[in-house]
Design an enzyme around this catalytic site. Structure first.
Site, short mmCIF file in Angstrom:
data_model
loop_
_atom_site.label_atom_id
_atom_site.label_comp_id
_atom_site.label_asym_id
_atom_site.label_seq_id
_atom_site.Cartn_x
_atom_site.Cartn_y
_atom_site.Cartn_z
N ASP A 18 0.83 -1.20 0.08
CA ASP A 18 0.01 -0.07 0.18
C ASP A 18 1.07 1.29 0.06
O ASP A 18 1.90 1.37 0.62
CB ASP A 18 -0.81 -0.10 1.40
N GLU A 35 14.04 -15.65 -0.19
CA GLU A 35 14.38 -16.92 0.61
C GLU A 35 13.36 -17.88 0.37
O GLU A 35 13.53 -19.03 0.59
CB GLU A 35 14.86 -16.26 2.06
C1 GLC Z 1 -4.17 3.13 -0.49
C2 GLC Z 1 -5.44 2.16 -0.35
C3 GLC Z 1 -6.63 3.12 -0.11
C4 GLC Z 1 -6.13 3.47 1.44
C5 GLC Z 1 -4.59 4.44 1.42
C6 GLC Z 1 -4.31 4.77 2.74
O1 GLC Z 1 -4.37 3.89 -1.66
O2 GLC Z 1 -5.90 1.73 -1.65
O3 GLC Z 1 -7.59 2.31 0.06
O4 GLC Z 1 -7.26 4.62 1.78
O5 GLC Z 1 -3.92 3.68 0.73
O6 GLC Z 1 -3.74 3.51 3.42
#
Ligand code: GLC
Length: 572
Positions: free
Chosen positions: A215, A264
């Site tokens: 993310d 790994e």
């Molecule tokens: C990413 C995710 C989104 C979230 C953001 C903050 O963009 O896809 O849903 O709100 O990160 O974590």
């Protein structure tokens, strides 16, 4: 005339890593299926639908966060990275789910959220109680405020969800949060932070997880040396690897360490970056020494337009050739208006640099979804775009519910909205709840078969006719189109080559895949003659000699000796 494009491997290669051309199905766990009836989807709910996933024909599922969270941002505010939210189940349920998916030949990708924790995370709670100057605060980004009593934030930076990017705590210090207030940014210069995420990767990889979706992968590392720049100064800086908070080169030191850990394992665990960066910088994330693959959101931002689609494909195949990774393709996910709806709304227009002038669908959502939407046309174009996407070399990322042809839900009452973008933007955006409404499995019942209880976001009545049960036996349904396409894709797929065929028309694209199949999409509003080829699958009407308007065909290649005609199950 044909134009060959790229790539590696160009020939059939059974030893190619599984992920290079995988179809990955994104599950937003709280909205997929609810086994215990509390209104929130759960792991046992997913477990109960593994047969459905297997019948769909996907290669992997990507589970959006299922970790303990107070849901300030749909689970992307994680309070414990190595556990399951008790409302969604237990680690034992998780193991059972992985086991069941693996038995069905489906791999498992989980979401890792490293830019920020929840403010409920033990580290942040320690930071609050330990006070200013403590080592616990060093794991986050705390600063003194400005103004006579420090009552103003350290800078005028704005969070991604709107509103200030700093929040004041009881003792007067401020912490940085690039997303919601409940999502304090971690300090990636801190060794504890680095070590803890390696532990988390191992924790899930040891449990059998096959890969990770990372993310906000472009924001972890930061140069926050004083004096901090103003927002205007920050915005004026080039994003070239040296920017203080975005897409810094040194983030790849983190990923090199992760990559060594992931390698790994046998087979090596995969990772895909959610990195909103300039195209020229995507290969850094996708390279084999970094995460290994990166999302490409260009199709998701394109209008249903042949020229735009072709440019996106060419650009991204060139980028993946540079990184040595395969390309990724996405039309919908949990952050954007569903593509059936986007394609049913007027295009948002383009900025001079070719980006959408506005978030597609935003105005319509703000207006409560009244007017403008061409429901049938949107779905027709969505099906055509999906079949185009599934013909491309690389990995396809699908989002739960798109296989049902679901539209965005617009009419969610304000008081039931959950997405922080709604409140933080002061209503400027209504947020992303409309694509996160629980799936309809049946046309009746308290939550259309989502579970024995209610649904945590309201499902409109029209969802009944999109239910899985309604589509199962309908050969023309979107569900059966996806099933047939994924099955055929498995049979037809070999290398990652693509060869454009000249169609002589600006509104028709046609390409061939390693002499096995051709894809032709008519983006126009009039039928066009089909210039040879035997139709294997159609996103719409099945015709022999013409490609109907806004329709994609998959074709058997033109051979001198005709092969026996396949008999596609999907005819509409
Ligand atoms: C990413 C995710 C989104 C979230 C953001 C903050 O963009 O896809 O849903 O709100 O990160 O974590």
């Amino acid at each position: 005339m044909t134009t060959a494009a790229r790539t590696q491997p160009t020939t059939e290669d059974a030893s190619a890593p599984w992920w290079r051309q995988a179809v990955v199905y994104q599950i937003y766990p709280r909205s997929f299926a609810d086994a215990d009836g509390d209104g929130l989807g759960d792991l046992r709910g997913i477990l109960s639908r593994v047969d459905y996933l297997a019948a769909l024909g996907i290669d992997a599922v990507w589970l959006s966060p299922f970790y303990p969270s107070k849901l300030a941002d749909g689970g992307y505010d994680v309070s414990d990275y190595r556990d399951v939210d008790p409302r969604l189940g237990t680690l034992t349920d998780f193991d059972a789910l992985v086991d069941r998916l693996h038995t069905n030949g489906i791999r498992v990708v989980v979401d890792i959220v490293p830019n920020h924790t929840s403010d409920d995370h033990a580290w942040f709670q320690q930071a609050l109680t330990a006070g200013r100057g403590s080592s616990a605060r060093e794991r986050y980004v705390f600063r003194e405020g400005t103004g006579p009593d420090g009552e103003q934030p350290p800078t005028d930076w704005v969070s991604m969800f709107g509103g200030p990017a700093w929040e004041r705590v009881a003792d007067g210090q401020w912490y940085l949060h690039h997303f919601a207030v409940e999502q304090p940014d971690l300090n990636w210069a801190h060794p504890d932070v680095r070590a803890d995420f390696v532990r988390t990767l191992r924790f899930w990889a040891d449990r059998g997880v096959d890969g990770f979706r990372v993310d906000v992968a472009h924001m972890l590392t930061k140069d926050l040396s004083e004096p901090l720049p103003s927002k205007a100064a920050l915005d004026a800086l080039p994003i070239d690897g040296t920017h203080p908070v975005l897409d810094r080169d040194d983030v790849h030191d983190v990923y090199a360490e992760w990559r060594a850990v992931l390698n790994e394992y046998d087979p090596p665990r995969t990772a895909v970056a959610e990195a909103w960066v300039a195209p020229s910088r995507v290969p850094l994330y996708a390279s084999a020494t970094s995460l290994g693959q990166a999302f490409n959101f260009d199709l998701l931002e394109a209008d249903f337009d042949a020229g735009q689609f072709r440019t996106v494909v060419e650009n991204n195949l060139a980028l993946s050739a540079r990184s040595g990774s395969s390309s990724t393709w996405v039309l919908s996910n949990h952050d954007v208006v569903r593509h059936a709806t986007r394609y049913g709304l007027p295009a948002p227009g383009r900025t001079p640099d070719g980006r959408p002038a506005n978030r597609h669908g935003r105005e319509w959502l703000l207006g409560g979804g009244v007017g403008d939407l061409d429901v049938a046309g949107g779905l027709r174009r969505a099906r055509a775009a999906t079949l185009f996407l599934l013909g491309l070399p690389g990995s396809a990322y699908l989002y739960q519910g798109e296989e049902l042809g679901l539209h965005e839900v617009a009419d969610i009452p304000d008081e039931l909205r959950q997405d922080p973008t709604h409140t933080r933007s002061g209503g400027f955006d209504v947020g992303r709840d409309g694509c996160r409404v629980p799936l309809p499995w049946a046309s009746a019942g308290p939550s259309f078969g989502f579970g024995p209880g209610p649904a945590h976001l309201p499902q409109p009545g029209w969802m009944a006719s999109y239910a899985v049960a309604e589509q199962e036996d309908d050969p023309a349904s979107s569900l059966n189109l996806y099933r047939r396409a994924l099955q055929l894709r498995r049979e037809l797929l070999a290398g990652e080559d693509l060869e454009w065929r000249d169609t002589g028309r600006p509104d028709v694209l046609r390409f061939a895949r390693h002499g096995r199949w051709e894809v032709v999409t008519n983006f126009g509003t009039a039928d066009v003659p089909l210039d040879g080829g035997e139709v294997l699958l159609s996103s719409g009407a099945m015709r022999r000699d013409v490609v109907p308007a806004e329709t994609t065909f998959w074709l058997a290649p033109r051979l001198s000796a005709r092969t026996p005609q396949r008999d596609p199950e999907v005819r509409t």
